[in-house]
Design an enzyme around this catalytic site. Structure first.
Site, short mmCIF file in Angstrom:
data_model
loop_
_atom_site.label_atom_id
_atom_site.label_comp_id
_atom_site.label_asym_id
_atom_site.label_seq_id
_atom_site.Cartn_x
_atom_site.Cartn_y
_atom_site.Cartn_z
N GLU A 148 0.85 -1.20 0.00
CA GLU A 148 0.00 0.00 0.00
C GLU A 148 0.88 1.25 0.00
OE1 GLU A 148 -3.28 -0.52 2.90
OE2 GLU A 148 -3.19 1.62 3.20
N ASP B 57 0.16 5.30 0.67
CA ASP B 57 -0.97 6.10 1.17
C ASP B 57 -0.75 7.59 1.27
OD1 ASP B 57 -2.34 3.80 1.91
OD2 ASP B 57 -1.55 3.83 3.94
N GLU C 269 -3.20 10.37 3.29
CA GLU C 269 -4.42 10.61 4.06
C GLU C 269 -4.39 12.05 4.52
OE1 GLU C 269 -5.29 7.84 7.21
OE2 GLU C 269 -4.72 6.14 5.98
#
Ligand SMILES: *[C@@H]1O[C@H](CO)[C@@H](O)[C@H](O)[C@H]1NC(C)=O
Length: 270
Positions: free
Chosen positions: A98, A100, A102
Protein backbone atom coordinates in the site's frame (compact mmCIF):
# COMPACT_ATOMS: atom_id res chain seq x y z
CA UNK A 1 -16.77 6.18 -49.48
CA UNK A 2 -16.78 9.88 -50.25
CA UNK A 3 -14.10 12.24 -49.08
CA UNK A 4 -16.64 13.97 -46.87
CA UNK A 5 -17.41 10.72 -45.08
CA UNK A 6 -13.74 10.05 -44.50
CA UNK A 7 -13.30 13.52 -43.03
CA UNK A 8 -16.39 13.00 -40.86
CA UNK A 9 -15.10 9.65 -39.54
CA UNK A 10 -11.71 11.21 -38.84
CA UNK A 11 -13.35 14.03 -36.94
CA UNK A 12 -15.57 11.68 -34.92
CA UNK A 13 -12.67 9.46 -33.83
CA UNK A 14 -10.82 12.62 -32.76
CA UNK A 15 -13.83 13.59 -30.62
CA UNK A 16 -13.94 10.07 -29.07
CA UNK A 17 -10.24 10.27 -28.13
CA UNK A 18 -10.78 13.68 -26.54
CA UNK A 19 -13.76 12.43 -24.57
CA UNK A 20 -11.92 9.39 -23.19
CA UNK A 21 -8.88 11.37 -22.07
CA UNK A 22 -9.44 11.71 -18.31
CA UNK A 23 -12.99 10.46 -18.12
CA UNK A 24 -13.46 9.52 -14.47
CA UNK A 25 -16.43 7.35 -15.45
CA UNK A 26 -14.05 5.05 -17.29
CA UNK A 27 -11.17 5.15 -14.82
CA UNK A 28 -13.11 4.72 -11.55
CA UNK A 29 -16.00 2.89 -9.95
CA UNK A 30 -17.96 4.16 -6.99
CA UNK A 31 -17.71 1.35 -4.44
CA UNK A 32 -19.58 2.52 -1.35
CA UNK A 33 -21.58 5.31 0.24
CA UNK A 34 -25.06 4.71 -1.10
CA UNK A 35 -25.22 7.69 -3.48
CA UNK A 36 -22.87 9.93 -1.47
CA UNK A 37 -20.11 9.58 -4.09
CA UNK A 38 -20.80 11.08 -7.50
CA UNK A 39 -19.09 11.41 -10.85
CA UNK A 40 -20.25 14.69 -12.37
CA UNK A 41 -19.69 17.09 -15.21
CA UNK A 42 -19.40 14.44 -17.94
CA UNK A 43 -16.70 12.50 -16.05
CA UNK A 44 -14.53 15.49 -15.16
CA UNK A 45 -15.29 15.70 -11.43
CA UNK A 46 -15.70 13.14 -8.65
CA UNK A 47 -17.12 14.21 -5.31
CA UNK A 48 -17.23 12.25 -2.06
CA UNK A 49 -19.46 13.17 0.82
CA UNK A 50 -19.72 12.23 4.47
CA UNK A 51 -22.60 12.63 6.89
CA UNK A 52 -23.46 11.17 10.28
CA UNK A 53 -24.57 7.90 8.71
CA UNK A 54 -21.86 7.12 6.17
CA UNK A 55 -18.85 8.23 4.21
CA UNK A 56 -18.18 7.16 0.61
CA UNK A 57 -15.46 5.90 -1.67
CA UNK A 58 -14.25 4.78 -5.07
CA UNK A 59 -11.68 2.52 -6.67
CA UNK A 60 -9.93 2.40 -10.03
CA UNK A 61 -11.19 0.11 -12.78
CA UNK A 62 -7.61 -0.89 -13.61
CA UNK A 63 -4.81 -2.23 -11.50
CA UNK A 64 -1.20 -1.19 -11.88
CA UNK A 65 2.16 -2.83 -11.36
CA UNK A 66 4.23 0.36 -11.19
CA UNK A 67 2.69 3.65 -12.27
CA UNK A 68 3.04 7.37 -12.11
CA UNK A 69 -0.28 8.79 -11.03
CA UNK A 70 -1.50 12.34 -10.58
CA UNK A 71 -4.79 13.44 -9.09
CA UNK A 72 -6.06 16.86 -8.15
CA UNK A 73 -7.88 17.10 -4.82
CA UNK A 74 -9.79 19.86 -3.10
CA UNK A 75 -10.33 18.97 0.53
CA UNK A 76 -13.30 19.47 2.87
CA UNK A 77 -13.43 23.23 3.62
CA UNK A 78 -14.27 25.02 6.88
CA UNK A 79 -14.59 22.93 10.01
CA UNK A 80 -13.38 19.54 8.74
CA UNK A 81 -12.24 18.26 12.15
CA UNK A 82 -12.58 14.49 12.48
CA UNK A 83 -12.82 13.88 8.73
CA UNK A 84 -10.22 11.93 6.78
CA UNK A 85 -9.90 12.05 3.00
CA UNK A 86 -7.78 9.23 1.56
CA UNK A 87 -6.17 8.65 -1.79
CA UNK A 88 -3.92 5.60 -2.06
CA UNK A 89 -2.68 2.58 -3.98
CA UNK A 90 -3.31 -0.87 -2.53
CA UNK A 91 -3.13 -4.53 -3.49
CA UNK A 92 -5.42 -7.11 -1.88
CA UNK A 93 -4.98 -9.77 0.78
CA UNK A 94 -3.32 -9.93 4.20
CA UNK A 95 0.23 -9.53 2.83
CA UNK A 96 -0.80 -6.51 0.80
CA UNK A 97 1.28 -3.55 -0.35
CA UNK A 98 0.00 0.00 0.00
CA UNK A 99 1.15 3.57 -0.73
CA UNK A 100 -0.97 6.10 1.17
CA UNK A 101 -1.98 9.70 1.27
CA UNK A 102 -4.42 10.61 4.06
CA UNK A 103 -5.61 14.13 4.75
CA UNK A 104 -6.64 14.76 8.36
CA UNK A 105 -9.12 17.61 8.69
CA UNK A 106 -9.10 20.37 11.29
CA UNK A 107 -11.05 23.28 12.75
CA UNK A 108 -11.51 26.27 10.41
CA UNK A 109 -8.19 28.04 10.00
CA UNK A 110 -6.14 25.25 11.62
CA UNK A 111 -3.86 23.20 9.39
CA UNK A 112 -4.67 19.88 7.81
CA UNK A 113 -2.15 17.12 8.34
CA UNK A 114 -0.98 15.24 5.26
CA UNK A 115 -0.24 11.74 6.50
CA UNK A 116 1.77 9.29 4.36
CA UNK A 117 2.57 5.62 4.86
CA UNK A 118 3.91 2.63 2.93
CA UNK A 119 3.00 -1.01 3.50
CA UNK A 120 5.08 -3.88 2.17
CA UNK A 121 3.73 -7.42 2.46
CA UNK A 122 1.19 -6.36 5.09
CA UNK A 123 3.62 -4.33 7.23
CA UNK A 124 3.25 -0.55 7.50
CA UNK A 125 4.70 1.52 10.36
CA UNK A 126 6.44 3.96 8.04
CA UNK A 127 4.47 7.11 8.75
CA UNK A 128 5.58 10.59 7.84
CA UNK A 129 3.32 13.61 8.35
CA UNK A 130 3.44 17.10 6.92
CA UNK A 131 1.72 20.44 7.03
CA UNK A 132 1.12 21.97 3.59
CA UNK A 133 2.44 25.31 2.38
CA UNK A 134 -1.02 26.31 1.10
CA UNK A 135 -4.66 25.97 2.11
CA UNK A 136 -5.71 22.63 0.51
CA UNK A 137 -9.42 23.51 0.73
CA UNK A 138 -9.35 26.70 -1.38
CA UNK A 139 -8.27 25.22 -4.71
CA UNK A 140 -7.40 21.95 -6.37
CA UNK A 141 -3.79 20.78 -5.89
CA UNK A 142 -1.98 17.87 -7.52
CA UNK A 143 -0.93 14.91 -5.37
CA UNK A 144 1.28 12.41 -7.21
CA UNK A 145 2.78 9.01 -6.60
CA UNK A 146 5.68 7.75 -8.68
CA UNK A 147 6.12 4.03 -8.11
CA UNK A 148 8.77 2.30 -10.20
CA UNK A 149 11.14 -0.61 -9.47
CA UNK A 150 13.77 1.71 -7.93
CA UNK A 151 11.74 4.10 -5.83
CA UNK A 152 8.48 5.55 -4.49
CA UNK A 153 8.19 9.34 -4.58
CA UNK A 154 5.28 11.37 -3.16
CA UNK A 155 4.94 14.85 -4.72
CA UNK A 156 2.63 17.77 -4.08
CA UNK A 157 2.19 20.21 -6.98
CA UNK A 158 5.37 18.73 -8.45
CA UNK A 159 7.41 19.22 -5.25
CA UNK A 160 8.69 15.90 -3.87
CA UNK A 161 7.92 15.53 -0.16
CA UNK A 162 8.98 11.94 0.51
CA UNK A 163 11.04 9.21 -1.11
CA UNK A 164 11.21 5.51 -0.21
CA UNK A 165 13.97 3.87 -2.20
CA UNK A 166 14.22 0.23 -3.08
CA UNK A 167 16.67 -1.05 -0.47
CA UNK A 168 15.99 -4.74 -1.03
CA UNK A 169 19.69 -5.41 -1.45
CA UNK A 170 20.03 -4.24 2.20
CA UNK A 171 17.19 -6.49 3.37
CA UNK A 172 14.35 -3.91 3.36
CA UNK A 173 11.23 -5.23 1.57
CA UNK A 174 9.95 -3.10 -1.34
CA UNK A 175 6.56 -3.37 -3.11
CA UNK A 176 7.29 -4.74 -6.56
CA UNK A 177 5.29 -7.88 -7.31
CA UNK A 178 1.65 -7.21 -6.40
CA UNK A 179 -0.49 -5.05 -8.68
CA UNK A 180 -2.39 -2.26 -6.94
CA UNK A 181 -5.60 -0.37 -7.55
CA UNK A 182 -6.18 3.29 -6.71
CA UNK A 183 -8.65 4.04 -3.94
CA UNK A 184 -10.20 7.19 -2.53
CA UNK A 185 -12.52 7.72 0.40
CA UNK A 186 -13.97 10.23 2.80
CA UNK A 187 -14.82 8.95 6.27
CA UNK A 188 -15.14 9.92 9.91
CA UNK A 189 -12.15 9.23 12.15
CA UNK A 190 -12.86 11.57 15.03
CA UNK A 191 -11.26 9.14 17.49
CA UNK A 192 -7.76 10.05 16.23
CA UNK A 193 -7.74 12.38 13.24
CA UNK A 194 -7.72 15.87 14.73
CA UNK A 195 -5.24 16.66 17.49
CA UNK A 196 -5.09 12.96 18.20
CA UNK A 197 -8.86 12.66 18.76
CA UNK A 198 -9.29 15.69 21.07
CA UNK A 199 -11.46 17.56 18.55
CA UNK A 200 -14.60 15.72 17.48
CA UNK A 201 -16.59 15.98 14.24
CA UNK A 202 -19.21 18.74 14.31
CA UNK A 203 -22.12 17.14 12.48
CA UNK A 204 -24.01 20.43 12.24
CA UNK A 205 -21.60 21.14 9.32
CA UNK A 206 -22.45 17.89 7.48
CA UNK A 207 -22.50 16.83 4.73
CA UNK A 208 -18.74 17.24 4.24
CA UNK A 209 -17.48 17.12 0.65
CA UNK A 210 -14.08 16.48 -0.97
CA UNK A 211 -13.49 16.70 -4.74
CA UNK A 212 -11.19 14.86 -7.15
CA UNK A 213 -10.37 15.66 -10.78
CA UNK A 214 -7.71 15.60 -13.55
CA UNK A 215 -6.62 12.01 -12.97
CA UNK A 216 -3.64 10.94 -15.04
CA UNK A 217 -1.77 7.61 -14.98
CA UNK A 218 1.36 6.53 -16.76
CA UNK A 219 1.63 2.77 -16.74
CA UNK A 220 3.97 0.08 -18.01
CA UNK A 221 3.64 -1.35 -21.51
CA UNK A 222 1.43 -0.07 -24.30
CA UNK A 223 3.90 2.47 -25.71
CA UNK A 224 3.93 6.10 -24.69
CA UNK A 225 6.63 7.82 -22.69
CA UNK A 226 8.24 5.20 -20.42
CA UNK A 227 10.94 7.43 -18.90
CA UNK A 228 9.07 7.51 -15.56
CA UNK A 229 10.01 3.82 -15.10
CA UNK A 230 13.64 4.93 -14.66
CA UNK A 231 12.93 8.27 -13.00
CA UNK A 232 14.65 9.17 -9.73
CA UNK A 233 15.18 12.41 -7.81
CA UNK A 234 17.62 14.78 -9.48
CA UNK A 235 19.60 17.30 -7.44
CA UNK A 236 16.80 19.89 -7.65
CA UNK A 237 14.36 17.27 -6.37
CA UNK A 238 16.69 16.38 -3.52
CA UNK A 239 16.98 20.03 -2.54
CA UNK A 240 13.18 20.43 -2.63
CA UNK A 241 12.58 17.35 -0.48
CA UNK A 242 15.08 18.68 2.09
CA UNK A 243 13.26 22.03 2.12
CA UNK A 244 9.89 20.33 2.71
CA UNK A 245 11.24 18.00 5.38
CA UNK A 246 12.97 20.84 7.21
CA UNK A 247 10.02 23.25 7.12
CA UNK A 248 6.85 21.16 6.93
CA UNK A 249 7.48 17.67 8.28
CA UNK A 250 5.83 17.24 11.69
CA UNK A 251 6.27 13.50 12.23
CA UNK A 252 8.82 10.97 11.03
CA UNK A 253 8.75 7.37 12.26
CA UNK A 254 12.52 7.29 11.81
CA UNK A 255 12.84 9.96 14.52
CA UNK A 256 10.38 8.40 16.99
CA UNK A 257 12.73 6.62 19.39
CA UNK A 258 9.96 5.88 21.93
CA UNK A 259 8.18 3.80 19.37
CA UNK A 260 11.16 1.62 18.52
CA UNK A 261 12.84 0.83 21.85
CA UNK A 262 14.64 -2.13 20.24
CA UNK A 263 16.14 0.15 17.57
CA UNK A 264 14.89 1.84 14.43
CA UNK A 265 13.85 -0.14 11.33
CA UNK A 266 16.86 -0.75 9.03
CA UNK A 267 15.78 1.72 6.32
CA UNK A 268 16.07 4.58 8.86
CA UNK A 269 19.84 4.35 8.89
CA UNK A 270 20.35 3.79 5.15
C1 LIG B 1 -4.97 21.03 13.88
O1 LIG B 1 -4.57 22.24 14.51
C2 LIG B 1 -3.79 22.06 15.68
C3 LIG B 1 -3.56 23.44 16.29
O2 LIG B 1 -2.90 24.28 15.37
C4 LIG B 1 -2.50 21.35 15.33
O3 LIG B 1 -1.78 21.07 16.51
C5 LIG B 1 -2.81 20.05 14.60
O4 LIG B 1 -1.60 19.45 14.16
C6 LIG B 1 -3.69 20.33 13.40
N1 LIG B 1 -4.02 19.19 12.55
C7 LIG B 1 -4.65 18.09 12.96
C8 LIG B 1 -5.06 17.15 11.91
O5 LIG B 1 -4.90 17.84 14.11
Amino acid sequence: MTNNNIILIGFLSFVVVLASAGNLNQDFQITWGDGRAKILDGGRLLTLSLDKYSGSGFRSANQYLFAKIDMQLKLVPGNSAGTVTTYYLSSEGSAHDEIDYEFLGNLSGDPYILHTNIFTQGKGNKEQQFYLWFDPTKDFHTYSILWNPQTIIFSVDGTPIREFKNMESKGVPFPKSQAMKIYGSLWDAEDWATRGGLVKTDWTHAPFTASFRSFNAKTGGGGGDQSWLKESLDSTGQARIKWVQKNYMIYNYCADAKRFPQGFPPECSL
